[in-house]
Design an enzyme around this catalytic site. Sequence first.
Site, mmCIF file in Angstrom:
data_model
loop_
_atom_site.group_PDB
_atom_site.id
_atom_site.type_symbol
_atom_site.label_atom_id
_atom_site.label_comp_id
_atom_site.label_asym_id
_atom_site.label_seq_id
_atom_site.Cartn_x
_atom_site.Cartn_y
_atom_site.Cartn_z
ATOM 1 N N PRO A 2 197.643 -29.833 -3.030
ATOM 2 C CA PRO A 2 198.798 -30.288 -3.574
ATOM 3 C C PRO A 2 199.242 -30.177 -2.353
ATOM 4 C CG PRO A 2 198.009 -27.944 -4.869
ATOM 5 C CD PRO A 2 197.359 -27.597 -3.494
ATOM 6 N N GLU A 3 199.695 -31.415 -1.904
ATOM 7 C CA GLU A 3 200.622 -32.208 -1.207
ATOM 8 C C GLU A 3 202.333 -32.065 -1.548
ATOM 9 O OE1 GLU A 3 198.645 -35.394 0.662
ATOM 10 O OE2 GLU A 3 196.378 -33.878 0.416
#
Length: 270
Positions: A2-3
Site C-alpha cells: 500500500p502506497e
Amino acid sequence: MPELPEVESTRIALENIVINNIITMTKVLNYSLKIPIPSNIDTILVNKKIISINRIAKYLLINLNNGYSLISHLGMSGSWRVREKTKKHDHFLLKLDSNLLLAYNDPRRFGIITTVCTKNVKEHSLLKNIGYDPFDLALSPSILYQLTQQAKSSIKTFLMDGTKINGIGNIYASEILFMAKIHPTKQANYILPTEAENMLIAIKKILKQAINNGGTSIQSYISPNEKRGTFQSKLKVYNRANKNCYICNMQIKQIKQNNRSTFYCENCQQ
C-alpha cells in the site's frame, strides 16, 4: 505494498465508518507485527471516542478524545476490514459502540499498530523524519528543485525517499516519471527547474487520480468495505514490460533499481 493513495483511500473509508464511535473493546490476536503492539493498548483505547482520522505519509492516525492517537501502518500486505467474525491473519480487533467490528489483517506482518500522545505525533520516532507531503502547499516547484539538487541518487530513488517527499512508492514513481517525461535513471541533481515543475504537476495528478479510483489493487490491497481499487486499469507503464507505449507505440522497458522493478518508455522519457 500500500502506497499513499491506498492509505488515503483507507482513511476515507474508515472516516465514513468510525467517526464519533466509542471503542468498547480491543483484542490483540498477535502482538508480533513489525514492532510489538503496546501491552497497555486496551487502557488507552477502550471507552474512548474516535474524533478524527488523518494521514501522515503512509501512516494512519485514529485520533481519540483522550488526547491519544492510534498509529497504523499497513506494511506490505496490511488492511483494515469490517468483520462479522475474525478470519485468518487478523491480528488486532476494535469493537465499536455501533456494533461494528474492525480488524487489522496482515498476512506478512510488516504492519504497525501502536499509540502516541496526539500532541507529540510529529516527534514520534516513526514520523519525525518524514518529508513533504505531496499535497502540501509548501511543496513548490522551487522547493522540489532544491531537494533534487541536494540528492546524489537517481530521480526514481529520490521520489521514493520518504525523507524528501513522503508516500510515493514503486508503482507511482514509475507513473509519475512517465507523465513528466523524465528517464528514471537520470541523476536527481541533473534535473532542470522546468523538469521539477513538470514532475510536481505529475506527482499531484497521478496520486489524486489514484485516490479517486480507490487506489491500485494489483496484489492484496482492499479497502475496509471490501472494495478493490481500480487505478491498475489506468497504469501507463507499471507492469507493462514489452507492451506498446500508449503515446509512441514503442515497447515499455523494465529494469531493476535498488532491487525494485522500474518501467519506462525510453523514447518518451529522456
